[in-house]
Design a protein around this motif. Structure first.
Motif, PDB file in Angstrom:
ATOM      1  N   ARG A  11     -30.653 -17.368  -2.981  1.00 24.56           N
ATOM      2  CA  ARG A  11     -30.896 -15.946  -2.744  1.00 24.56           C
ATOM      3  C   ARG A  11     -29.964 -15.509  -1.617  1.00 24.56           C
ATOM      4  O   ARG A  11     -30.005 -16.086  -0.530  1.00 24.56           O
ATOM      5  N   LEU A  12     -29.146 -14.516  -1.913  1.00 25.05           N
ATOM      6  CA  LEU A  12     -28.297 -13.906  -0.890  1.00 25.05           C
ATOM      7  C   LEU A  12     -28.869 -12.525  -0.596  1.00 25.05           C
ATOM      8  O   LEU A  12     -29.099 -11.727  -1.520  1.00 25.05           O
ATOM      9  N   GLU A  13     -29.129 -12.243   0.656  1.00 23.65           N
ATOM     10  CA  GLU A  13     -29.567 -10.905   1.037  1.00 23.65           C
ATOM     11  C   GLU A  13     -28.389  -9.951   0.922  1.00 23.65           C
ATOM     12  O   GLU A  13     -27.229 -10.374   1.014  1.00 23.65           O
ATOM     13  N   ALA A  14     -28.659  -8.660   0.742  1.00 24.10           N
ATOM     14  CA  ALA A  14     -27.578  -7.662   0.698  1.00 24.10           C
ATOM     15  C   ALA A  14     -26.697  -7.826   1.933  1.00 24.10           C
ATOM     16  O   ALA A  14     -27.200  -7.920   3.046  1.00 24.10           O
ATOM     17  N   GLY A  15     -25.411  -7.930   1.719  1.00 17.34           N
ATOM     18  CA  GLY A  15     -24.453  -8.111   2.804  1.00 17.34           C
ATOM     19  C   GLY A  15     -24.154  -9.553   3.156  1.00 17.34           C
ATOM     20  O   GLY A  15     -23.202  -9.834   3.878  1.00 17.34           O
ATOM     21  N   GLU A  16     -24.940 -10.487   2.659  1.00 13.96           N
ATOM     22  CA  GLU A  16     -24.751 -11.909   2.972  1.00 13.96           C
ATOM     23  C   GLU A  16     -23.731 -12.541   2.022  1.00 13.96           C
ATOM     24  O   GLU A  16     -23.564 -12.111   0.887  1.00 13.96           O
ATOM     25  N   GLY A  17     -23.051 -13.579   2.492  1.00 11.09           N
ATOM     26  CA  GLY A  17     -22.104 -14.302   1.658  1.00 11.09           C
ATOM     27  C   GLY A  17     -21.991 -15.747   2.074  1.00 11.09           C
ATOM     28  O   GLY A  17     -22.355 -16.123   3.187  1.00 11.09           O
ATOM     29  N   ASN A  18     -21.496 -16.570   1.160  1.00 11.60           N
ATOM     30  CA  ASN A  18     -21.243 -17.984   1.459  1.00 11.60           C
ATOM     31  C   ASN A  18     -20.130 -18.121   2.488  1.00 11.60           C
ATOM     32  O   ASN A  18     -19.252 -17.266   2.573  1.00 11.60           O
ATOM     33  N   VAL A  19     -20.100 -19.232   3.161  1.00 15.98           N
ATOM     34  CA  VAL A  19     -18.925 -19.636   3.906  1.00 15.98           C
ATOM     35  C   VAL A  19     -17.890 -20.042   2.857  1.00 15.98           C
ATOM     36  O   VAL A  19     -18.213 -20.788   1.924  1.00 15.98           O
ATOM     37  N   PRO A  20     -16.654 -19.543   2.934  1.00  7.15           N
ATOM     38  CA  PRO A  20     -15.651 -19.977   1.960  1.00  7.15           C
ATOM     39  C   PRO A  20     -15.549 -21.503   1.949  1.00  7.15           C
ATOM     40  O   PRO A  20     -15.530 -22.139   3.009  1.00  7.15           O
ATOM     41  N   HIS A  21     -15.504 -22.068   0.741  1.00  5.27           N
ATOM     42  CA  HIS A  21     -15.506 -23.525   0.613  1.00  5.27           C
ATOM     43  C   HIS A  21     -14.784 -23.957  -0.657  1.00  5.27           C
ATOM     44  O   HIS A  21     -14.507 -23.145  -1.536  1.00  5.27           O
ATOM     45  N   ILE A  22     -14.501 -25.252  -0.729  1.00  2.94           N
ATOM     46  CA  ILE A  22     -13.796 -25.853  -1.863  1.00  2.94           C
ATOM     47  C   ILE A  22     -14.603 -27.049  -2.348  1.00  2.94           C
ATOM     48  O   ILE A  22     -15.063 -27.855  -1.540  1.00  2.94           O
ATOM     49  N   HIS A  23     -14.758 -27.166  -3.656  1.00  2.04           N
ATOM     50  CA  HIS A  23     -15.320 -28.376  -4.258  1.00  2.04           C
ATOM     51  C   HIS A  23     -14.127 -29.197  -4.746  1.00  2.04           C
ATOM     52  O   HIS A  23     -13.476 -28.838  -5.726  1.00  2.04           O
ATOM     53  N   HIS A  31     -13.439 -20.621  -2.525  1.00  5.22           N
ATOM     54  CA  HIS A  31     -14.173 -19.455  -2.994  1.00  5.22           C
ATOM     55  C   HIS A  31     -15.385 -19.154  -2.123  1.00  5.22           C
ATOM     56  O   HIS A  31     -15.811 -19.989  -1.331  1.00  5.22           O
ATOM     57  N   ALA A  32     -15.936 -17.959  -2.332  1.00  7.38           N
ATOM     58  CA  ALA A  32     -17.182 -17.560  -1.683  1.00  7.38           C
ATOM     59  C   ALA A  32     -17.840 -16.495  -2.549  1.00  7.38           C
ATOM     60  O   ALA A  32     -17.170 -15.615  -3.087  1.00  7.38           O
ATOM     61  N   VAL A  33     -19.161 -16.592  -2.664  1.00  6.98           N
ATOM     62  CA  VAL A  33     -19.962 -15.597  -3.375  1.00  6.98           C
ATOM     63  C   VAL A  33     -20.549 -14.670  -2.325  1.00  6.98           C
ATOM     64  O   VAL A  33     -21.093 -15.126  -1.318  1.00  6.98           O
ATOM     65  N   LYS A  34     -20.448 -13.359  -2.588  1.00 10.77           N
ATOM     66  CA  LYS A  34     -20.950 -12.393  -1.615  1.00 10.77           C
ATOM     67  C   LYS A  34     -21.815 -11.343  -2.290  1.00 10.77           C
ATOM     68  O   LYS A  34     -21.489 -10.857  -3.367  1.00 10.77           O
ATOM     69  N   ALA A  35     -22.908 -10.999  -1.631  1.00  9.62           N
ATOM     70  CA  ALA A  35     -23.780  -9.904  -2.066  1.00  9.62           C
ATOM     71  C   ALA A  35     -23.295  -8.652  -1.345  1.00  9.62           C
ATOM     72  O   ALA A  35     -23.945  -8.139  -0.445  1.00  9.62           O
ATOM     73  N   ASP A  36     -22.134  -8.167  -1.743  1.00 20.00           N
ATOM     74  CA  ASP A  36     -21.450  -7.093  -1.021  1.00 20.00           C
ATOM     75  C   ASP A  36     -21.405  -5.782  -1.796  1.00 20.00           C
ATOM     76  O   ASP A  36     -20.565  -4.934  -1.544  1.00 20.00           O
ATOM     77  N   ARG A  37     -22.332  -5.609  -2.750  1.00 23.23           N
ATOM     78  CA  ARG A  37     -22.325  -4.384  -3.557  1.00 23.23           C
ATOM     79  C   ARG A  37     -23.660  -3.638  -3.440  1.00 23.23           C
ATOM     80  O   ARG A  37     -24.106  -2.998  -4.382  1.00 23.23           O
TER      81      ARG A  37
END
Length: 133
Positions: free
Chosen positions: A41-53, A94-100
């Motif tokens: 669950r990402l809150e509005a405005g929250e995002g992952n730390v950019p990372h690589i697998h 990459h990073a996933v962001k709840a930025d919308r």
């Protein structure tokens, strides 16, 4: 090993670099080395730390909300919404962001499990390895 049942509300690991509420449900800590399933669950405005697998592909199914997946390796950003599936190839930062304007709920994760990232985050001991087959 027999079939087991898990529930998202009883995770064995939470990893803040993914989100304040990243629940690792299926991962090496429960004996799953070839698959990984996270409930995030990402809150509005929250995002992952950019990372690589470095050894894993990452596949994420968006259950709720809207956001953006940022591909730092190829300098692109793609909007997503509920019902979309995001696929990140091995080695892409990459990073996933709840930025919308809304939170995001997703399930998925790297496959096979990202053992190097889990070790680096302290979730697995440095000598952790899958059992011999």
């Amino acid at each position: 090993m027999a079939i087991r049942l898990f529930h998202r509300d009883h995770p064995t690991l939470r990893l803040p670099l993914i989100s304040k509420d990243a629940r690792f449900v299926i991962w090496p800590g429960v004996g799953a080395w070839d698959a990984n399933l996270n409930y995030v669950r990402l809150e509005a405005g929250e995002g992952n730390v950019p990372h690589i697998h470095t050894l894993s592909e990452d596949t994420i199914f968006i259950l709720e909300g809207e956001g953006t997946i940022h591909d730092y390796t190829n300098d692109i950003s793609l909007p997503f919404h509920a019902g979309c599936i995001v696929h990140v190839p091995v080695g892409v930062k990459h990073a996933v962001k709840a930025d919308r304007g809304t939170g995001v709920v997703s399930v998925g994760g790297p496959s096979p499990a990202d053992v190097p990232l889990l070790k680096a985050a302290g979730a697995l001991p440095p000598d952790a390895a899958p059992p011999s087959q």
